[in-house]
Write an enzyme that holds these catalytic residues in place. Structure first.
Site, mmCIF file in Angstrom:
data_model
loop_
_atom_site.group_PDB
_atom_site.id
_atom_site.type_symbol
_atom_site.label_atom_id
_atom_site.label_comp_id
_atom_site.label_asym_id
_atom_site.label_seq_id
_atom_site.Cartn_x
_atom_site.Cartn_y
_atom_site.Cartn_z
ATOM 1 N N TYR A 133 0.837 -1.216 0.000
ATOM 2 C CA TYR A 133 0.000 0.000 0.000
ATOM 3 C C TYR A 133 0.869 1.262 0.000
ATOM 4 O O TYR A 133 0.641 2.189 -0.775
ATOM 5 C CB TYR A 133 -0.950 -0.005 1.206
ATOM 6 C CG TYR A 133 -1.788 1.256 1.270
ATOM 7 C CD1 TYR A 133 -2.857 1.448 0.393
ATOM 8 C CD2 TYR A 133 -1.497 2.270 2.192
ATOM 9 C CE1 TYR A 133 -3.616 2.617 0.430
ATOM 10 C CE2 TYR A 133 -2.263 3.431 2.231
ATOM 11 C CZ TYR A 133 -3.313 3.599 1.356
ATOM 12 O OH TYR A 133 -4.061 4.759 1.386
ATOM 13 N N LYS A 137 1.143 4.198 -2.936
ATOM 14 C CA LYS A 137 0.884 5.629 -2.761
ATOM 15 C C LYS A 137 2.090 6.463 -3.230
ATOM 16 O O LYS A 137 1.926 7.548 -3.771
ATOM 17 C CB LYS A 137 0.524 5.929 -1.295
ATOM 18 C CG LYS A 137 -0.851 5.375 -0.919
ATOM 19 C CD LYS A 137 -1.957 6.127 -1.648
ATOM 20 C CE LYS A 137 -3.289 5.427 -1.665
ATOM 21 N NZ LYS A 137 -4.335 6.134 -2.400
HETATM 22 N N1 LIG Z 1 -9.207 6.569 5.061
HETATM 23 C C1 LIG Z 1 -7.975 7.014 5.199
HETATM 24 O O1 LIG Z 1 -7.484 7.193 6.341
HETATM 25 C C2 LIG Z 1 -7.105 7.312 4.007
HETATM 26 C C3 LIG Z 1 -5.842 7.890 4.243
HETATM 27 C C4 LIG Z 1 -5.026 8.196 3.166
HETATM 28 C C5 LIG Z 1 -5.481 7.961 1.882
HETATM 29 N N2 LIG Z 1 -6.713 7.389 1.674
HETATM 30 C C6 LIG Z 1 -7.122 7.150 0.283
HETATM 31 O O2 LIG Z 1 -8.397 7.723 0.070
HETATM 32 C C7 LIG Z 1 -9.042 7.014 -1.009
HETATM 33 C C8 LIG Z 1 -10.464 6.714 -0.608
HETATM 34 O O3 LIG Z 1 -10.461 5.820 0.496
HETATM 35 P P1 LIG Z 1 -11.587 5.843 1.621
HETATM 36 O O4 LIG Z 1 -10.930 6.142 2.911
HETATM 37 O O5 LIG Z 1 -12.748 6.674 1.209
HETATM 38 O O6 LIG Z 1 -11.951 4.282 1.641
HETATM 39 P P2 LIG Z 1 -13.327 3.538 1.371
HETATM 40 O O7 LIG Z 1 -14.418 4.148 2.159
HETATM 41 O O8 LIG Z 1 -13.009 2.089 1.566
HETATM 42 O O9 LIG Z 1 -13.607 3.842 -0.161
HETATM 43 C C9 LIG Z 1 -12.838 3.272 -1.190
HETATM 44 C C10 LIG Z 1 -13.625 3.352 -2.464
HETATM 45 O O10 LIG Z 1 -12.840 2.736 -3.507
HETATM 46 C C11 LIG Z 1 -13.723 1.956 -4.279
HETATM 47 N N3 LIG Z 1 -13.003 0.887 -4.954
HETATM 48 C C12 LIG Z 1 -12.148 -0.033 -4.434
HETATM 49 N N4 LIG Z 1 -11.694 -0.854 -5.388
HETATM 50 C C13 LIG Z 1 -12.280 -0.456 -6.552
HETATM 51 C C14 LIG Z 1 -12.223 -0.906 -7.890
HETATM 52 N N5 LIG Z 1 -11.435 -1.937 -8.263
HETATM 53 N N6 LIG Z 1 -12.974 -0.255 -8.821
HETATM 54 C C15 LIG Z 1 -13.765 0.790 -8.472
HETATM 55 N N7 LIG Z 1 -13.852 1.254 -7.222
HETATM 56 C C16 LIG Z 1 -13.127 0.646 -6.268
HETATM 57 C C17 LIG Z 1 -14.723 1.394 -3.279
HETATM 58 O O11 LIG Z 1 -15.882 0.982 -3.961
HETATM 59 P P3 LIG Z 1 -16.879 -0.098 -3.278
HETATM 60 O O12 LIG Z 1 -17.446 0.555 -2.087
HETATM 61 O O13 LIG Z 1 -17.863 -0.359 -4.358
HETATM 62 O O14 LIG Z 1 -15.999 -1.264 -2.952
HETATM 63 C C18 LIG Z 1 -14.958 2.610 -2.385
HETATM 64 O O15 LIG Z 1 -15.964 3.427 -2.929
HETATM 65 C C19 LIG Z 1 -8.167 5.774 -1.285
HETATM 66 O O16 LIG Z 1 -7.391 6.021 -2.435
HETATM 67 C C20 LIG Z 1 -7.276 5.680 -0.054
HETATM 68 O O17 LIG Z 1 -6.050 5.063 -0.337
HETATM 69 C C21 LIG Z 1 -7.538 7.069 2.717
#
Ligand SMILES: NC(=O)c1ccc[n+]([C@@H]2O[C@H](COP(=O)([O-])OP(=O)(O)OC[C@H]3O[C@@H](n4cnc5c(N)ncnc54)[C@H](OP(=O)(O)O)[C@@H]3O)[C@@H](O)[C@H]2O)c1
Length: 237
Positions: A133, A137
């Site tokens: 992961y 990033k």
């Molecule tokens: N949460 C944190 O603390 C954090 C910190 C740093 C960066 N981020 C980044 O922020 C972004 C959003 O994450 P989040 O926190 O909002 O997580 P999340 O709630 O798990 O959302 C992730 C989203 O990605 C979609 N997804 C996953 N695999 C996919 C695929 N193959 N095709 C299409 N859609 C896909 C999921 O769709 P489904 O729901 O349909 O599976 C979901 O809508 C990510 O890039 C993550 O790395 C998050």
């Protein structure tokens, strides 16, 4: 994905569309497409579908992403976990960008690509575990910088938004939905929530064309760096 799974997702998207439509100006067009960002055919179809529905793509937000198998070291991850992370976090960003550039943005030489990366992208390796992961990033950060350079001679802006800890499904999935591990990660402080990141994205996108917020770190105030948390934060509230 099974037909049933597809129907559930389509239903969710339909409900979201209705919710957004009820809140927004009736002149705003809202469309949706089902896409697996790690499957190039699916990406092309979705981008063409979006163009049919909406006319053009002015803004691409590459947000789909996931971490799996934390806190296992690399050698303990399964092959499937490694492939899923690489495919979604790397191919996904590249496929979407490729399709949107070629099918839409390069025609007018205009648009904004906002890549949701992470503060981990800059501090690799921040701590043991989650090698894939964190490397994903870092790759997104490099890709963001590389295409920003390549798109010189166009009005296409390329930006990176780097969240810190946000309380979403991401952190639960990351630890295999182990509640104890999830709770201990957020112990003692108030994490961000999704609207905090959405507000930052809107701020970046609303800048005039001559202004690019190339990268923006948005973290909980208690997260002083990627590994240093103020766990007494809540006690002071
Ligand atoms: N949460 C944190 O603390 C954090 C910190 C740093 C960066 N981020 C980044 O922020 C972004 C959003 O994450 P989040 O926190 O909002 O997580 P999340 O709630 O798990 O959302 C992730 C989203 O990605 C979609 N997804 C996953 N695999 C996919 C695929 N193959 N095709 C299409 N859609 C896909 C999921 O769709 P489904 O729901 O349909 O599976 C979901 O809508 C990510 O890039 C993550 O790395 C998050």
């Amino acid at each position: 994905m099974s037909l049933q799974g597809k129907n559930v997702l389509l239903d969710k998207l339909k409900q979201l569309k209705e919710k957004l439509a009820a809140r927004s100006d009736s002149k705003i067009k809202i469309g949706y497409q089902l896409v697996d960002v790690g499957d190039f055919e699916s990406v092309e179809k979705a981008v063409m579908g979006a163009i049919d529905q909406l006319g053009n793509v002015d803004v691409l937000i590459n947000n789909a992403g996931l971490a799996l198998g934390a806190p296992s070291p690399f050698n303990d991850l399964t092959h499937a976990q490694i492939m899923t992370m690489n495919n979604t976090n790397i191919n996904g960003y590249m496929y979407m960008t490729y399709a949107v550039l070629n099918k839409a943005m390069l025609r007018k030489k205009a648009g904004t690509i906002l890549n949701v990366t992470s503060i981990t992208g800059l501090e690799v390796p921040p701590f043991p575990g989650e090698a894939v992961y964190h490397a994903n990033k870092a790759c997104q950060e490099a890709f963001t910088n590389a295409i920003r350079n390549e798109l010189k001679g166009t009005d296409i802006r390329v930006l990176a938004l780097r969240p810190g800890c946000v309380a979403t499904n991401f952190h639960s999935q990351r630890v295999g939905h182990n509640k104890e591990m999830y709770d201990s990660f957020f112990e003692g402080f108030e994490p961000l929530v999704a609207p905090d990141i959405a507000r930052a994205a809107v701020f970046m996108l609303e800048q005039p064309l001559n202004v690019s917020i190339k990268a923006l770190d948005v973290v909980p105030s208690a997260q002083r760096s990627i590994t240093v948390f103020d766990r007494k934060w809540n006690e002071r509230r």
